[in-house]
Write a protein that holds these residues in place. Sequence first.
Motif, mmCIF file in Angstrom:
data_model
loop_
_atom_site.group_PDB
_atom_site.id
_atom_site.type_symbol
_atom_site.label_atom_id
_atom_site.label_comp_id
_atom_site.label_asym_id
_atom_site.label_seq_id
_atom_site.Cartn_x
_atom_site.Cartn_y
_atom_site.Cartn_z
ATOM 1 N N ALA A 184 -41.405 -6.635 24.746
ATOM 2 C CA ALA A 184 -42.310 -5.566 24.311
ATOM 3 C C ALA A 184 -42.956 -5.888 22.973
ATOM 4 O O ALA A 184 -43.786 -5.117 22.482
ATOM 5 C CB ALA A 184 -41.543 -4.249 24.204
ATOM 6 N N VAL A 193 -40.683 0.440 19.124
ATOM 7 C CA VAL A 193 -41.549 0.469 20.302
ATOM 8 C C VAL A 193 -41.990 -0.939 20.675
ATOM 9 O O VAL A 193 -42.139 -1.267 21.856
ATOM 10 C CB VAL A 193 -42.779 1.377 20.041
ATOM 11 C CG1 VAL A 193 -43.797 1.239 21.157
ATOM 12 C CG2 VAL A 193 -42.349 2.829 19.911
ATOM 13 N N ASN A 194 -42.188 -1.781 19.675
ATOM 14 C CA ASN A 194 -42.624 -3.157 19.915
ATOM 15 C C ASN A 194 -41.591 -4.169 19.435
ATOM 16 O O ASN A 194 -41.922 -5.228 18.899
ATOM 17 C CB ASN A 194 -43.968 -3.421 19.235
ATOM 18 C CG ASN A 194 -45.104 -2.667 19.883
ATOM 19 O OD1 ASN A 194 -45.716 -1.801 19.272
ATOM 20 N ND2 ASN A 194 -45.382 -2.978 21.141
ATOM 21 N N ASP A 220 -37.683 -6.077 20.639
ATOM 22 C CA ASP A 220 -36.724 -6.355 21.702
ATOM 23 C C ASP A 220 -35.312 -6.200 21.139
ATOM 24 O O ASP A 220 -35.102 -6.247 19.923
ATOM 25 C CB ASP A 220 -36.914 -7.778 22.236
ATOM 26 C CG ASP A 220 -38.294 -7.993 22.845
ATOM 27 O OD1 ASP A 220 -38.838 -7.019 23.422
ATOM 28 O OD2 ASP A 220 -38.832 -9.113 22.739
ATOM 29 N N ASP A 221 -34.356 -6.039 22.023
ATOM 30 C CA ASP A 221 -32.963 -5.968 21.595
ATOM 31 C C ASP A 221 -32.544 -7.326 21.003
ATOM 32 O O ASP A 221 -33.055 -8.362 21.420
ATOM 33 C CB ASP A 221 -32.057 -5.614 22.775
ATOM 34 C CG ASP A 221 -32.246 -4.168 23.229
ATOM 35 O OD1 ASP A 221 -32.708 -3.358 22.404
ATOM 36 O OD2 ASP A 221 -31.941 -3.875 24.387
ATOM 37 N N HIS A 257 -34.443 -3.774 18.610
ATOM 38 C CA HIS A 257 -34.916 -2.542 19.221
ATOM 39 C C HIS A 257 -33.810 -1.489 19.268
ATOM 40 O O HIS A 257 -33.991 -0.347 18.854
ATOM 41 C CB HIS A 257 -35.427 -2.839 20.632
ATOM 42 C CG HIS A 257 -35.540 -1.642 21.514
ATOM 43 N ND1 HIS A 257 -34.594 -1.355 22.482
ATOM 44 C CD2 HIS A 257 -36.451 -0.639 21.570
ATOM 45 C CE1 HIS A 257 -34.934 -0.238 23.099
ATOM 46 N NE2 HIS A 257 -36.042 0.208 22.569
ATOM 47 N N ARG A 284 -33.797 1.988 17.102
ATOM 48 C CA ARG A 284 -33.848 3.182 17.941
ATOM 49 C C ARG A 284 -32.654 4.096 17.657
ATOM 50 O O ARG A 284 -32.779 5.321 17.671
ATOM 51 C CB ARG A 284 -33.863 2.759 19.412
ATOM 52 C CG ARG A 284 -34.041 3.897 20.411
ATOM 53 C CD ARG A 284 -34.054 3.339 21.832
ATOM 54 N NE ARG A 284 -34.076 4.385 22.828
ATOM 55 C CZ ARG A 284 -35.102 4.664 23.619
ATOM 56 N NH1 ARG A 284 -36.215 3.972 23.509
ATOM 57 N NH2 ARG A 284 -35.025 5.627 24.516
ATOM 58 N N SER A 334 -47.272 0.528 28.880
ATOM 59 C CA SER A 334 -46.178 -0.281 29.422
ATOM 60 C C SER A 334 -46.633 -1.716 29.675
ATOM 61 O O SER A 334 -46.806 -2.144 30.809
ATOM 62 C CB SER A 334 -45.645 0.362 30.708
ATOM 63 O OG SER A 334 -45.089 1.635 30.429
ATOM 64 N N ARG A 339 -46.090 -5.957 28.667
ATOM 65 C CA ARG A 339 -45.027 -6.882 28.308
ATOM 66 C C ARG A 339 -45.539 -8.330 28.317
ATOM 67 O O ARG A 339 -46.566 -8.645 28.925
ATOM 68 C CB ARG A 339 -43.857 -6.772 29.295
ATOM 69 C CG ARG A 339 -43.192 -5.393 29.360
ATOM 70 C CD ARG A 339 -42.406 -5.083 28.107
ATOM 71 N NE ARG A 339 -41.648 -3.840 28.226
ATOM 72 C CZ ARG A 339 -42.107 -2.651 27.836
ATOM 73 N NH1 ARG A 339 -43.327 -2.550 27.312
ATOM 74 N NH2 ARG A 339 -41.350 -1.574 27.953
ATOM 75 N N HIS A 348 -36.976 0.971 26.941
ATOM 76 C CA HIS A 348 -38.039 1.530 26.110
ATOM 77 C C HIS A 348 -38.538 2.893 26.614
ATOM 78 O O HIS A 348 -39.568 3.369 26.135
ATOM 79 C CB HIS A 348 -39.213 0.554 26.024
ATOM 80 C CG HIS A 348 -38.991 -0.570 25.051
ATOM 81 N ND1 HIS A 348 -39.335 -0.491 23.724
ATOM 82 C CD2 HIS A 348 -38.418 -1.790 25.216
ATOM 83 C CE1 HIS A 348 -39.018 -1.611 23.115
ATOM 84 N NE2 HIS A 348 -38.460 -2.428 24.006
ATOM 85 N N CYS A 383 -39.254 6.622 26.696
ATOM 86 C CA CYS A 383 -39.511 7.430 25.504
ATOM 87 C C CYS A 383 -38.240 8.090 24.978
ATOM 88 O O CYS A 383 -37.572 8.849 25.685
ATOM 89 C CB CYS A 383 -40.554 8.492 25.826
ATOM 90 S SG CYS A 383 -40.905 9.599 24.434
ATOM 91 N N GLN A 384 -37.921 7.804 23.727
ATOM 92 C CA GLN A 384 -36.723 8.360 23.116
ATOM 93 C C GLN A 384 -36.812 9.880 22.994
ATOM 94 O O GLN A 384 -35.809 10.582 23.073
ATOM 95 C CB GLN A 384 -36.515 7.737 21.735
ATOM 96 C CG GLN A 384 -35.239 8.177 21.035
ATOM 97 C CD GLN A 384 -35.063 7.475 19.717
ATOM 98 O OE1 GLN A 384 -35.995 7.421 18.921
ATOM 99 N NE2 GLN A 384 -33.879 6.928 19.470
#
Length: 412
Positions: free
Chosen positions: A63, A88-89, A91-92, A95, A99, A297, A299, A358, A360-361
């Motif tokens: 993302a 939002v942009n 990666d784990d 992310h 978050r 969305s 990627r 991702h 929406c939180q």
Amino acid sequence: MTTNDLPSFPFPREETYHPPPIYARLRKEAPISQVRLYDGKIAWLLTKHQDCCEALASSKLSADRRAPGYPEIHAGGHKAKEAIPTFVNMDDPDHAAQRAMLEDEFTPETVNRKWRPMMEEIVDAVLEEFVVKGQEAAKREEPIDLIREFAVHAPTLIIYRVLGVPAADVECLSRDSEIRNSTSRNAAETANLELQKYVTGLVKQKVQDQQPGEDIISKLVEEQLKPGRLTEDQVATLAFLVLTAGNAALINSIALGLLTLLQHPDQLADLKKQPEKLAAQVVNEVTRYYTASGLNSRRAVKEDLMIGGQLLKKGEGVICAVQSANRDEGQFPDPDKFDIHRPGMRPEDTLGFGFGPHRCQAEFFSRAQLEIVFVKLVQRLPGLRLAKRETELTYSEPTMNIGVNELPVYFQ
């Protein structure tokens, strides 16, 4: 097919707020195909619900808009790469770590305990102002614009309260927010910069506060900035994300949701009879039918993978057309029919809030707002009706947004 023969993306919306017709054809003939972007680059387009879910859940896709191949759909996207990134942009694991800083504020338990009473209070107040203005307009035999006088204000005031914006600043900030959501790109960008400057200053102010509040910026300052986990700029960027991420989508969902209910009087009558019971189903169907955040969305492929029988290679861009996925015949029978009684419909089935890590939180937070708005509108104003025929309404720019620019209504 050569590069020049590929269809340009985003697709124009030929019938007002309905998805581009090409999506339905692609789902049947070429569920995974290639499109040409504004800068001449090529990206894969996924149009089926299952394929979109698989892609959005995959750790092999990134993302991060700085990743090679990330598909930008307008020039502003490339400029955004220079900004401080938020989760939002990311990666784990970055992310997930960022978050988690806001996770507790948007759980169902926190929303119901802390935020829902505040939402009720603000929607009641905005609705009463709307009623007064509507009554004055009725005396002049004029309609009132529901978007300008109600739909813009409720979500905006709610998010200001969540962030801890002082009451004295609300009126000025609201003007910038309205410009950002409803006017030309240049004016919107100027308003955007003003909002960013304000949020940066607000963070500095919160740093100096002797008694931290219960708002999100205070929480970030106390729990992330002061322990050294985030800088002031990072806190400001994260706070700005909270301010802007879902604001336009909520405004559009309120306006388009009410418009569609008015176009389906039998379903509107059902909602009036059982508003508390049916509100969640209305929100489910509105977010499926319209997918107000339909182009987010996107990627970049980090590792080769197969989806839907198609090999996606490292460095290629992928666009998950969640707006198309939400009209997928294989997932939703008779998908082009608006039906608040749709059988078997679960909140997680709609991709209006994304899918995977991702998703929406603030989904439950946003759903709560929409439920409150639809319930209170039909309870307080059961005779609300359109002042124009549908063919006379105006809509947002067809490829980027799906909002109604105005929604004139009469009080009965």
